[in-house]
Design a protein around this motif. Structure first.
Motif, mmCIF file in Angstrom:
data_model
loop_
_atom_site.group_PDB
_atom_site.id
_atom_site.type_symbol
_atom_site.label_atom_id
_atom_site.label_comp_id
_atom_site.label_asym_id
_atom_site.label_seq_id
_atom_site.Cartn_x
_atom_site.Cartn_y
_atom_site.Cartn_z
ATOM 1 N N GLY A 261 0.810 -1.215 0.000
ATOM 2 C CA GLY A 261 0.000 0.000 0.000
ATOM 3 C C GLY A 261 0.840 1.259 0.000
ATOM 4 N N THR A 262 1.961 1.232 0.726
ATOM 5 C CA THR A 262 2.859 2.384 0.738
ATOM 6 C C THR A 262 3.529 2.557 -0.618
ATOM 7 O OG1 THR A 262 3.277 1.902 3.074
ATOM 8 C CG2 THR A 262 4.739 3.480 2.009
ATOM 9 N N ALA A 263 3.858 1.435 -1.256
ATOM 10 C CA ALA A 263 4.449 1.506 -2.597
ATOM 11 C C ALA A 263 3.459 2.096 -3.599
ATOM 12 C CB ALA A 263 4.898 0.124 -3.036
ATOM 13 N N PHE A 264 2.177 1.720 -3.510
ATOM 14 C CA PHE A 264 1.166 2.298 -4.404
ATOM 15 C C PHE A 264 1.115 3.813 -4.262
ATOM 16 C CE2 PHE A 264 -1.371 -1.877 -3.911
ATOM 17 C CZ PHE A 264 -0.700 -2.451 -4.979
ATOM 18 N N ALA A 265 1.278 4.291 -3.028
ATOM 19 C CA ALA A 265 1.143 5.723 -2.752
ATOM 20 C C ALA A 265 2.233 6.554 -3.413
ATOM 21 C CB ALA A 265 1.148 5.971 -1.244
ATOM 22 N N LEU A 266 3.348 5.932 -3.794
ATOM 23 C CA LEU A 266 4.419 6.692 -4.435
ATOM 24 C C LEU A 266 3.958 7.356 -5.723
ATOM 25 C CD1 LEU A 266 7.464 4.282 -3.981
ATOM 26 C CD2 LEU A 266 7.088 6.461 -2.805
#
Length: 650
Positions: A261-266
């Motif tokens: 989920g944090t990677a998607f936010a990039l």
């Protein structure tokens, strides 16, 4: 919604040479010099033709000088003008073209973007279609600029556009969750940054050295009580943490379940506005919002369609299948336009071309409404398509001097719609990707290669796929066994003999192959070393694989093949065109380092033996023909025997 069919034009950044004397203000000692190149040649066509390219510069960059060469095929007198952000910086003769060298300054950049433009102004002439097919191109265009040398200190500055390269780094002993998040981070950053910023995945226990134009995102899973050396540990698994460390790298950390989920936010542009160096509870979802039904041209990314003048004018709209998130079987395009009425004695028409082929033509008349409905069949559809609107007009006098009253045509992109029908139209092969995948990319690592190398190749393949669509893709990292038994479309890197056979690839590792361009030629390719990529339909499933030939890593040929696999993956991730370099069903890379399509002959049967025998037969036939030719040229020459009953000559 961020979608579209237009190609985003960016820049390629490289370090400039020191000690150059500039006509403009020299960079300060605390700054370095770099260059931004146009990744695509800026070109204009016909009298009055114009075009622009947006060049994105990194944060705090200042333009210094612009250089290039205008090459022209125009035959009439006039000028070709080059602009930056609307300001004229140079003009050259239309007949000959010429070099461009102009001072640039900070006012030429607006919100980090410098718009390079070029247009043609020909001298007045009676011929309304003068030089209508002539072109001018701006070659070797380079915008030199200065930039700071200090590393970024905030998330916003780290994620500023205009960078040369971003490396996503993950450890050699990374867990599946970390590997998955690293692949998702690659997709997110490619989605965020326009071509040609390069995003690469690196498997290493130490991050590479960064500079202002090359930055690193480090992906690490943490326990709730241990945040990998963070100065302010996060103690929650509800979203991960983004933190810019003193050396300038951006660390993406969190519980294993929070990393993706944090990677998607990039990919969220809002992060570029954040001025802090640490952000907690970061989580996002992919920017996936394809056109699933009736969609306006505006929502597909089309710019304004407006043409005014005399002679021939042209506008191009891209309608690409990946923007719809799935494969298309047909299209209907309904245009809403207004055109000036046709004056008495004048002549004009509007032609509509699909991928260069005329599909409709409407003559000008007293009617000012223009509402064509264009039907595109499955046979006319490619993965990437262009609708070209050609507007031709000649005034009643038949002459364009003195300057006549211009005709005008406008299409409302808000009220012009594309209505898709879904299903297969493109033949099995690389052109079915990425749209056949939907929102998620299943990918697996095969048996041919080391785990670190295969993960890096997977990162390259994901970067290549993501660059071919405006929709943000999510990654599903599977085991080879899971992938083999799956029923959905997907990708596999490191395909060995067992995987290629099990998945039903067109060419197995033991097949002899003939190289064609595009039809089979009578020549045989050695079985290795080479990298072999195949995209095919197996049952109801589309699959793309990449593997080495031979697969034995202990042999010299096997080692060379593994290196070619890495080189192949890098080429599709970073080369011009990226994924779109792949054509047909089979692509190879040999010792030359060039991508080549291997054309497959029609299969006589569905068995691998049939494929092998056919290909071997082609090669045997080739050698037989070559042998006959050589023998005919080298055999002893004898007088031809007399034909019975023939009369002697003379």
């Amino acid at each position: 919604m961020r979608r579209g069919g237009v190609l985003l034009l960016g820049l390629v950044l490289g370090l400039g040479a020191a000690g150059v004397v500039w006509a403009a203000e020299a960079p300060r000692s605390s700054e370095a010099v770099a260059t931004a190149k146009l990744p695509y040649v800026l070109s204009v066509k016909g009298a009055g033709g114009s075009s622009t390219v947006a060049v994105t510069l990194p944060d705090s960059a200042t333009p210094i000088v612009f250089d290039g060469t205008v090459r022209s095929t125009f035959t009439y007198d006039g000028t070709i003008v080059v602009t930056i952000n609307g300001r004229r910086i140079a003009q050259v003769p239309a007949r000959t073209g010429g070099d461009v060298h102009a001072v640039a300054n900070a006012d030429d950049v607006e919100r980090g973007v410098a718009v390079i433009g070029m247009f043609v102004q020909l001298d007045a002439t009676e011929d309304c279609f003068v030089d209508s097919t002539s072109t001018a191109t701006l070659d070797n265009a380079v915008l030199t600029y200065s930039h700071p040398v200090t590393p970024p200190t905030s998330i916003g500055t780290f994620l500023s556009p205009g960078l040369s390269k971003i490396t996503v780094q993950v450890g050699t002993n990374a867990s599946v969750a970390e590997q998955q998040a690293a692949l998702d981070a690659v997709a997110s950053l490619v989605h965020l940054y326009p071509v040609p910023t390069v995003v690469k995945l690196l498997v290493s226990d130490s991050a590479p050295e960064d500079d202002f134009l090359n930055r690193t995102v480090v992906v690490q899973a943490t326990n709730e009580s241990d945040a990998v050396g963070s100065e302010s540990p996060s103690t929650t698994a509800n979203g991960g943490t983004l933190e810019v460390r003193p050396a300038g790298a951006l660390y993406l950390t969190g519980a294993p379940t929070a990393l993706a989920g944090t990677a998607f936010a990039l990919a969220d542009p809002a992060l570029s506005l954040f001025e802090g160096r640490r952000l907690e509870h970061v989580s996002g979802t992919p920017d996936w919002d394809p056109a699933t039904g009736k969609t306006s041209l505006l929502d597909l990314g089309a710019s304004a369609i407006s043409m005014s003048g005399v002679g021939q004018l042209q506008s191009v709209v891209a309608v690409n299948q990946p923007a719809f998130g799935q494969s298309l079987s047909s299209l209907q395009i309904s245009l809403a336009g207004v055109i000036t009425p046709l004056p008495e004695g004048a002549a004009g028409r509007v032609d509509f071309l699909w991928n260069g082929t005329l599909i409709d033509s409407i003559g000008m008349s007293d009617d000012t409404q223009l509402s064509p409905v264009l039907s595109i069949s499955s046979e006319q559809l490619n993965r990437d398509n262009q609708l070209t609107i050609d507007f031709s007009y000649v005034p009643a006098s038949g002459r364009c001097t003195p300057q006549p009253l211009a005709a005008r045509l406008d299409f409302d992109t808000k009220q012009s719609f594309v209505i898709p029908s879904f299903g297969d139209s493109v033949a099995p092969g690389f052109q079915r990707f990425p749209q056949v995948l939907g929102s998620t990319v299943p990918i697996a690592l095969g048996s041919a290669g080391t785990p670190s190398s295969l993960l890096q190749q997977a990162g390259d393949v994901i970067a290549a796929l993501q660059s071919s669509t405006t929709q943000q893709l999510a990654v599903n990292l599977m085991s080879a066994a899971e992938f083999d038994s799956a029923t959905v479309a997907g990708l596999l890197v490191g395909a060995g003999a067992a995987e290629t056979e099990s998945l039903g690839a067109p060419l197995t590792i033991t097949d002899l192959i003939s190289v064609g361009d595009p039809a089979p030629r009578f020549s045989a390719a050695l079985p290795g070393p080479l990298a072999l990529a195949q995209a095919f339909s197996s049952g109801k499933r589309d699959v793309a694989i990449l593997g080495p030939i031979p697969t034995d890593p202990a042999s010299a040929a096997g080692k060379a093949a593994l290196q070619l696999n890495e080189q192949f993956a890098d080429q599709v991730a970073t080369g011009v065109g990226r994924w779109t370099q792949l054509t047909g069903q089979v692509m190879s890379m040999g010792a030359t380092g060039q991508l080549e399509e291997i054309a497959l002959p029609p299969e006589p049967s569905t068995t691998s033996n049939g494929r092998s025998f056919l290909i071997v037969g082609l090669i045997a036939t080739a050698f037989l023909i070559i042998g006959l030719i050589v023998w005919s040229k080298t055999k002893p020459q004898e007088a031809a025997p007399e034909v019975p009953g023939a009369s002697p000559m003379g």
